[in-house]
Design a protein around this motif. Structure first.
Motif, PDB file in Angstrom:
ATOM      1  N   SER A 157      13.274   2.283  21.428  1.00  0.00           N
ATOM      2  CA  SER A 157      13.715   2.728  22.757  1.00  0.00           C
ATOM      3  C   SER A 157      12.755   3.751  23.331  1.00  0.00           C
ATOM      4  O   SER A 157      12.408   3.700  24.517  1.00  0.00           O
ATOM      5  N   ALA A 158      12.325   4.690  22.488  1.00  0.00           N
ATOM      6  CA  ALA A 158      11.379   5.712  22.951  1.00  0.00           C
ATOM      7  C   ALA A 158      10.044   5.075  23.336  1.00  0.00           C
ATOM      8  O   ALA A 158       9.425   5.459  24.337  1.00  0.00           O
ATOM      9  N   PHE A 159       9.602   4.091  22.551  1.00  0.00           N
ATOM     10  CA  PHE A 159       8.334   3.413  22.844  1.00  0.00           C
ATOM     11  C   PHE A 159       8.410   2.665  24.176  1.00  0.00           C
ATOM     12  O   PHE A 159       7.490   2.751  24.999  1.00  0.00           O
ATOM     13  N   MET A 160       9.505   1.931  24.399  1.00  0.00           N
ATOM     14  CA  MET A 160       9.654   1.184  25.649  1.00  0.00           C
ATOM     15  C   MET A 160       9.835   2.114  26.840  1.00  0.00           C
ATOM     16  O   MET A 160       9.363   1.827  27.944  1.00  0.00           O
ATOM     17  N   PHE A 161      10.532   3.215  26.621  1.00  0.00           N
ATOM     18  CA  PHE A 161      10.688   4.222  27.682  1.00  0.00           C
ATOM     19  C   PHE A 161       9.325   4.815  28.028  1.00  0.00           C
ATOM     20  O   PHE A 161       9.017   5.060  29.200  1.00  0.00           O
ATOM     21  N   PHE A 162       8.505   5.010  27.000  1.00  0.00           N
ATOM     22  CA  PHE A 162       7.144   5.495  27.189  1.00  0.00           C
ATOM     23  C   PHE A 162       6.326   4.498  28.012  1.00  0.00           C
ATOM     24  O   PHE A 162       5.630   4.867  28.965  1.00  0.00           O
ATOM     25  N   VAL A 163       6.416   3.203  27.667  1.00  0.00           N
ATOM     26  CA  VAL A 163       5.698   2.165  28.407  1.00  0.00           C
ATOM     27  C   VAL A 163       6.186   2.107  29.850  1.00  0.00           C
ATOM     28  O   VAL A 163       5.395   2.039  30.799  1.00  0.00           O
ATOM     29  N   ALA A 164       7.506   2.144  30.044  1.00  0.00           N
ATOM     30  CA  ALA A 164       8.088   2.045  31.387  1.00  0.00           C
ATOM     31  C   ALA A 164       7.695   3.214  32.274  1.00  0.00           C
ATOM     32  O   ALA A 164       7.642   3.080  33.505  1.00  0.00           O
ATOM     33  N   SER A 165       7.401   4.363  31.671  1.00  0.00           N
ATOM     34  CA  SER A 165       7.079   5.554  32.463  1.00  0.00           C
ATOM     35  C   SER A 165       5.775   5.409  33.238  1.00  0.00           C
ATOM     36  O   SER A 165       5.505   6.188  34.157  1.00  0.00           O
ATOM     37  N   PHE A 166       4.954   4.401  32.902  1.00  0.00           N
ATOM     38  CA  PHE A 166       3.672   4.217  33.588  1.00  0.00           C
ATOM     39  C   PHE A 166       3.774   3.261  34.781  1.00  0.00           C
ATOM     40  O   PHE A 166       2.800   3.096  35.508  1.00  0.00           O
ATOM     41  N   PHE A 167       4.935   2.651  34.983  1.00  0.00           N
ATOM     42  CA  PHE A 167       5.067   1.634  36.017  1.00  0.00           C
ATOM     43  C   PHE A 167       5.910   2.131  37.186  1.00  0.00           C
ATOM     44  O   PHE A 167       6.876   2.882  36.994  1.00  0.00           O
ATOM     45  N   ARG A 168       5.545   1.670  38.388  1.00  0.00           N
ATOM     46  CA  ARG A 168       6.290   2.029  39.594  1.00  0.00           C
ATOM     47  C   ARG A 168       6.874   0.812  40.293  1.00  0.00           C
ATOM     48  O   ARG A 168       7.741   0.957  41.154  1.00  0.00           O
ATOM     49  N   LYS A 169       6.391  -0.385  39.948  1.00  0.00           N
ATOM     50  CA  LYS A 169       6.856  -1.614  40.580  1.00  0.00           C
ATOM     51  C   LYS A 169       7.520  -2.503  39.537  1.00  0.00           C
ATOM     52  O   LYS A 169       6.940  -2.760  38.479  1.00  0.00           O
ATOM     53  N   ILE A 170       8.708  -2.989  39.841  1.00  0.00           N
ATOM     54  CA  ILE A 170       9.467  -3.790  38.884  1.00  0.00           C
ATOM     55  C   ILE A 170       8.782  -5.129  38.608  1.00  0.00           C
ATOM     56  O   ILE A 170       8.833  -5.640  37.482  1.00  0.00           O
TER      57      ILE A 170
END
Length: 280
Positions: A157-170
């Protein structure tokens, strides 16, 4: 924060496409096992007393490990979707502390993965006992499996949250998740036995944090499988299949690695989100 967690859970399980997407990587592994790798692995392990059970437990442990990561993808995308629709901005200008808002997103991702991972783990155990004719886990083994899954889910979960933090467009993130899901299967040594990989690839797999979680789950599920086999042959096979790896022969090391990696990923993700807000 509780309301944000509940909102994340409700929106995820309401989205049938997101729920099905959580199992895509697992379906790929099952397909590889049924149509390509299963018979070959059984033949390679013919020296064991029950090679089919060994392969079944190895494959199902990989399914649990992959699901713990892939189930977080759809939930983690909620934060990006809220950013794009300015819902996230509305939350940020509310009286709720920003830290609690961000943790609310993470905890909803974590809870989604916990629910799905433990459900899959129960199904896997029933499959091993009733279809593969294996033994039930002892209470001690069940507790160890519980904590192995929990720590793996936290790190995932932390890893995916980390990855998601770099994106702004779904749309961009959705494209990326279609790659990340299957890629995790290779990075954790679930799609192909680690011993059959080139040496460089083995090093990448061994030092990828989520691999420690998969190793823990494999150790628990296969613990009752090798009892009547030659110890030296078992040692070699365990190394080949990634049931034990290097310093991960001890139980404490994988748990510590998962916990530290999860905390680092989460800290970087929270810092990255905060940096994004400052830039805005």
């Amino acid at each position: 924060m509780n309301a944000l967690v509940y909102r994340g859970l409700r929106l995820f399980f309401k989205n049938k496409q997101a729920v099905m997407g959580a199992f895509i990587a697992a379906f790929i592994l099952i397909g590889l096992y049924v149509f390509l790798l299963g018979d070959s692995l059984v033949n390679q392990l013919s020296a064991l007393s029950n090679p089919q059970l060994v392969v079944d437990t190895w494959m199902l442990a990989g399914v649990i490990g992959i699901v713990s990561a892939s189930s977080t993808l759809g939930s983690a995308s909620l934060m990006i979707r809220d950013r794009e629709r300015n819902v996230y901005t509305d939350f940020m200008i509310s009286p709720i502390q920003k830290r609690k808002i961000m943790l609310g997103y993470f905890l909803s991702t974590f809870m989604v993965s916990v629910i799905i991972t433990f459900s899959v783990a129960i199904v896997a155990e029933l499959y091993i006992v009733f279809l593969s004719k294996g033994a039930f886990l002892t209470l001690e083994q069940a507790i160890l499996l519980f904590f192995s899954c929990l720590f793996t889910v936290f790190c995932s979960s932390a890893f995916m949250f980390f990855v998601a933090s770099f994106f702004r467009k779904i749309d961009t993130f959705s494209t990326m998740t279609s790659i990340i899901g299957p890629l995790l299967g290779f990075l954790t040594g679930c799609y192909v036995p680690i011993g059959s990989l080139p040496e460089t690839a083995q090093m990448v797999v061994k030092y990828f944090p989520l691999t420690s979680g998969v190793v823990l789950i494999r150790r628990v599920l296969t613990e009752n499988v090798f009892t009547s086999d030659n110890p030296e042959a078992v040692r070699v096979i365990k190394e080949e299949l990634g049931i034990t790896m290097g310093g991960q022969h001890e139980l404490l090391f994988p748990f510590v690695l998962l916990a530290i990696s999860g905390i680092v990923f989460l800290a970087i993700a929270l810092w990255n989100i905060k940096r994004f807000e400052v830039k805005r």
